[in-house]
Design an enzyme around this catalytic site. Structure first.
Site, mmCIF file in Angstrom:
data_model
loop_
_atom_site.group_PDB
_atom_site.id
_atom_site.type_symbol
_atom_site.label_atom_id
_atom_site.label_comp_id
_atom_site.label_asym_id
_atom_site.label_seq_id
_atom_site.Cartn_x
_atom_site.Cartn_y
_atom_site.Cartn_z
ATOM 1 N N ASP A 13 8.369 -1.566 3.881
ATOM 2 C CA ASP A 13 7.477 -0.971 4.895
ATOM 3 C C ASP A 13 8.106 -0.954 6.285
ATOM 4 O O ASP A 13 7.405 -1.006 7.294
ATOM 5 C CB ASP A 13 6.130 -1.711 4.958
ATOM 6 C CG ASP A 13 5.441 -1.781 3.604
ATOM 7 O OD1 ASP A 13 5.327 -0.729 2.956
ATOM 8 O OD2 ASP A 13 5.029 -2.882 3.191
ATOM 9 N N LYS A 16 11.549 3.297 6.634
ATOM 10 C CA LYS A 16 12.761 3.962 6.140
ATOM 11 C C LYS A 16 12.569 5.469 5.988
ATOM 12 O O LYS A 16 13.508 6.237 6.169
ATOM 13 C CB LYS A 16 13.170 3.342 4.801
ATOM 14 C CG LYS A 16 13.587 1.878 4.902
ATOM 15 C CD LYS A 16 14.038 1.312 3.563
ATOM 16 C CE LYS A 16 12.898 1.196 2.566
ATOM 17 N NZ LYS A 16 11.842 0.242 2.993
ATOM 18 N N GLY A 40 6.721 3.422 -1.009
ATOM 19 C CA GLY A 40 5.950 4.388 -0.242
ATOM 20 C C GLY A 40 6.653 4.715 1.057
ATOM 21 O O GLY A 40 6.769 3.858 1.930
ATOM 22 N N HIS A 41 7.194 5.932 1.168
ATOM 23 C CA HIS A 41 7.904 6.331 2.368
ATOM 24 C C HIS A 41 7.111 7.421 3.080
ATOM 25 O O HIS A 41 6.751 8.434 2.469
ATOM 26 C CB HIS A 41 9.309 6.835 2.022
ATOM 27 C CG HIS A 41 10.198 5.758 1.497
ATOM 28 N ND1 HIS A 41 11.465 5.991 1.012
ATOM 29 C CD2 HIS A 41 10.005 4.421 1.381
ATOM 30 C CE1 HIS A 41 12.008 4.844 0.623
ATOM 31 N NE2 HIS A 41 11.132 3.877 0.835
ATOM 32 N N GLN A 223 11.809 -0.343 -1.052
ATOM 33 C CA GLN A 223 11.418 -1.730 -0.767
ATOM 34 C C GLN A 223 12.348 -2.340 0.302
ATOM 35 O O GLN A 223 12.901 -1.620 1.110
ATOM 36 C CB GLN A 223 11.389 -2.572 -2.040
ATOM 37 C CG GLN A 223 10.214 -2.287 -2.937
ATOM 38 C CD GLN A 223 10.458 -1.172 -3.930
ATOM 39 O OE1 GLN A 223 11.527 -1.049 -4.495
ATOM 40 N NE2 GLN A 223 9.451 -0.373 -4.161
#
Length: 423
Positions: A13, A16, A40-41, A223
């Protein structure tokens, strides 16, 4: 420098997605090499707000070819939903999104078992996303996985699926759930595969040709370093290697080709799920960081645990990955604070200790050693250069550089691509 790896330096988080979207404007290829739909990006640009779990965040540059490497676990439904969402935004992925046939597939029994295992553990659960990532990787390393290549042949897929369900349904029943239907899963996943088939290929020759031609390649890590199963806070971690070296196996890139490693770090520290976090703040300051930073997990929607910047883990991540530079995100979230603290190290029973001195249990007993710095109490979202930042904000960035031991070359002062300072 043809290959650049983008790696999270904390517990994920870190932002990125924004950094990859930014650097992809100067790239030819972006390759996602690890993890699955538990990542989750978030990208904010002229297309609005986009959230990806599988598709590389460089997809918005029409000159970029995006590759989902063989080290990634593919959730067919999630991937097809992302392709459709891009189509609705006017982004054509045809010929620009390639998915390795070596990718293992997340099956319905993986997601179900993930939730059942967590429930069975009770208070000892590790706080997974429930996306089936751990069980899928467990199948991969125990020779029970199903890859996209297996689904190309109907009879091979039927045989492998039948064999897996004969085992998995016993586990599912033992954990109190109804067994899954072979016919239903086979039919559903054959249909999903048929839609995805035009994107599936063997990207290795394409990647090797790109290397030979010195094309600009970004490796997109999922991650963060502290979630690595070997070097992270095991067992409160993810199932895939999250380090820069995983680009070798996950993307098919020789290690010697990775010349630039950009560590992405948030201007404070967050974590989703269970596990130790020495700088966590369970007070008003922690709540303000969560509120100002809109800190909720992209994948789970769970509120993130928040705390001051932890230089100990950032320094460790830099040494482990060999960061050549850092990208600092969400500096603007600190605009409201009159005073900011930095954890410069840890202590246990009055003795100075380091992250590597123990395991997750050890880390839970570590107490941060804080250093205080003045805040700037003004918005920096309009800053276009480092000189535009208030002197206190500049001092904060320089102090983080000193503590981490790596130059900070990118500073994010807002969620949009243009709200970024290059140093």
């Amino acid at each position: 420098m043809s290959v650049t790896a983008i790696i999270g330096a904390q517990w994920g988080d870190e932002g990125k997605g924004k950094i990859i979207d930014l650097l992809a404007q100067e790239a030819d290829f972006v390759i996602r090499f690890n993890g699955g739909a538990n990542a989750g990006h978030t990208v904010v640009n002229e297309y609005g707000i986009s959230r990806f779990h599988l598709i590389p965040s460089g997809i918005f540059n029409p000159r970029v070819t995006c590759i989902i490497g063989g080290g990634v676990l593919v959730d067919l439904e999630t991937l097809l939903e992302e392709i459709e969402s891009l189509r609705e935004k006017g982004v054509d992925t045809t010929g620009r999104l390639l998915v390795s046939q070596r990718c293992h597939v997340v099956m319905p029994y993986h997601r179900l078992l993930d939730r059942l295992y967590e429930a069975a553990k009770g208070k000892s659960s590790v706080g997974t996303t429930g996306r089936g990532i751990g069980p899928t990787y467990a199948d991969k390393v125990s020779y029970n996985g199903i890859r996209l290549a297996d689904m190309a042949d109907e009879s091979v897929f039927a045989e492998k699926l039948g064999m897996q369900l004969s085992v998995k349904n016993r586990l599912i029943a033992a954990l109190g759930e109804e067994p899954l239907s072979l016919e239903q899963i086979f039919s559903q996943y054959r249909s999903l595969y048929a839609v995805l088939a035009p994107f599936i290929c063997e990207p290795f020759p394409i990647v090797q040709k790109a290397l030979a031609e010195n094309k600009r390649i970004l490796l997109e890590g999922a991650q963060g370093t502290l979630l690595d199963p070997d070097w992270g806070t095991y067992p409160f971690c993810t199932a895939s290697t999250t380090l820069a070296n995983e680009g070798t196996s996950g993307a098919g890139i020789p290690p010697a080709e990775i010349k630039r490693v950009v560590g992405v770090v948030k201007a404070y520290t967050t974590r989703v799920g269970h596990g130790p976090m020495p700088t966590e703040l369970s007070d008003e300051t922690g709540e303000l960081l969560r509120e100002f930073g809109a800190e909720r997990g992209v994948t789970t929607g769970r509120p993130r645990r928040c705390g001051w910047f932890d230089a100990e883990i950032a320094r460790f991540s830099a040494m482990l990955n060999g960061f050549t530079e850092m990208a600092l995100t969400k500096l603007d979230v600190l605009d409201q604070f009159a005073e900011i603290e930095i954890a410069v190290g840890y202590e246990v029973d009055g003795k100075r200790v380091h992250y590597v001195d123990g395991d997750a249990q050890f880390l839970s007993h570590c107490r941060p050693i804080y250093e205080k710095m003045p805040g700037w109490r003004t918005s920096i979202q309009g800053a276009k250069s480092f000189a535009d930042l208030p002197s206190a904000a500049q001092d904060y960035v320089r102090r983080l550089e000193e503590l981490i031991g790596v130059p900070i070359t990118i500073v994010s002062v807002g969620p949009e691509r243009g709200q970024t300072i290059r140093r």
